[in-house]
Design an enzyme around this catalytic site. Structure first.
Site, PDB file in Angstrom:
ATOM      1  N   TYR A 162       0.830  -1.207   0.000  1.00 50.07           N
ATOM      2  CA  TYR A 162       0.000   0.000   0.000  1.00 50.07           C
ATOM      3  C   TYR A 162       0.867   1.261   0.000  1.00 50.07           C
ATOM      4  CZ  TYR A 162      -3.646   3.210   1.759  1.00 50.07           C
ATOM      5  OH  TYR A 162      -4.529   4.251   1.930  1.00 50.07           O
TER       6      TYR A 162
ATOM      7  N   LYS B 173       0.923   4.136  -2.900  1.00 52.90           N
ATOM      8  CA  LYS B 173       0.485   5.491  -2.588  1.00 52.90           C
ATOM      9  C   LYS B 173       1.573   6.531  -2.852  1.00 52.90           C
ATOM     10  CE  LYS B 173      -3.807   4.990  -1.499  1.00 52.90           C
ATOM     11  NZ  LYS B 173      -4.818   5.500  -2.456  1.00 52.90           N
TER      12      LYS B 173
END
Length: 301
Positions: free
Chosen positions: A162, A166
């Site tokens: 993640y 991001k």
């Protein structure tokens, strides 16, 4: 602020995406509500969440249409954008919000968990942005609003997939901003702090963690929406390549990587002189290994 605008919001069936879609519609935009109705880890499909948001917008007198295509497939992203053009005649903004989580401590993270998260967040943002870019170029206007996270900006435990996605979205946004500025196209990021399905997996196994979760529940998805609406509007025509964080009633402009301090040695460096001279000179600029929870854990205002 968005009268006559057409906006695509991905992952708009729940949480932050839903709040943004409703706020966009309330400000006059026609909205493509994209959501495949998947679970938090990307499993399953359900058309109902997206359609419920469309129904809510229409009951309030707004214009909306549902899209159940996945941002994780390039051809499907093209269909999502085409849905906006087919139903409303144009497209003015893409909000890249869709996402999943497969948290694992790094040494236990599988290739499947890595690829699934990267595919939805980073590849999905690219596919959606590329699909809209041709329309933006032709009409000489448009904007992107991408959702990033302090997990990427700062780092976080158990979220290597993640976090990488991001932070990659920030780099993607900056490059889009540079490449498409000549066509009057803007690209910015929001790093949201909000209690939603994406944050509901935060552990509460200690009294301190449980208390923090209770405080975090004050930070509702609706607090994020005003900044997204602003960035989609003509009022933000001069705002480009920026990263904003939104936490409850606070808005932050995030810093961008820049050199902090430098050292020079006319005769060049050896490993020994790096250790003896360069690192001691630079050491005052070290910030250490920080986690996002260490940096943004203050009580919400």
């Amino acid at each position: 602020m968005l009268q006559e605008k057409v906006v695509v919001v991905t992952g708009a069936g729940n949480g932050i995406g839903r709040a943004i879609a409703l706020a966009m519609a309330a400000q006059g935009a026609a909205v493509v509500v994209n959501d495949i109705g998947t679970g938090l880890t990307g499993d399953g499909r359900d058309d109902a969440p997206g359609q419920l948001v469309v129904d809510e917008i229409k009951r309030a007198g707004g214009r909306a249409v549902a899209s159940n295509d996945s941002v994780a497939e390039a051809s499907a992203a093209e269909r999502i954008v085409q849905t906006a053009v087919d139903h409303f005649g144009r497209i003015d903004c893409v909000v890249n919000n869709a996402g999943i989580l497969r948290d694992r401590i790094f040494h236990n993270m599988s290739v499947a968990d890595w690829e699934a998260v990267i595919q939805v967040h980073l590849h999905g943002a690219f596919y959606m942005s590329r699909a809209a870019a041709r329309h933006f170029k032709e009409q000489q206007s448009g904007c992107f609003v991408h959702m990033t996270s302090t997990s990427g900006l700062v780092g976080n435990t158990g979220q290597a997939n993640y976090s990488a996605a991001k932070l990659g979205i920030v780099a993607l946004s900056k490059s889009i901003a540079l490449d498409m500025e000549r066509f009057h196209v803007r690209s910015n990021c929001i790093s949201p702090f909000a209690w939603s399905r994406m944050t509901s997996s935060v552990p509460t196994d200690t009294p301190e963690k449980a208390a923090r979760v209770e405080r975090n529940k004050q930070m509702t998805p609706e607090k994020i929406a005003p900044v997204a609406v602003y960035l989609a509007s003509d009022a933000a025509r001069d705002v480009n390549a920026q990263v904003f964080a939104v936490r409850n009633n606070e808005i932050f402009l995030m810093s961008q990587p820049r050199p902090l301090r430098s050292v020079h040695r006319g005769e060049g460096w050896t490993p020994e002189t790096v250790a003896e001279h360069a690192m001691p000179a630079l050491q005052g600029s070290f910030v250490g290994v920080e986690r996002s929870s260490d940096v943004f854990c203050w009580d919400p205002v």
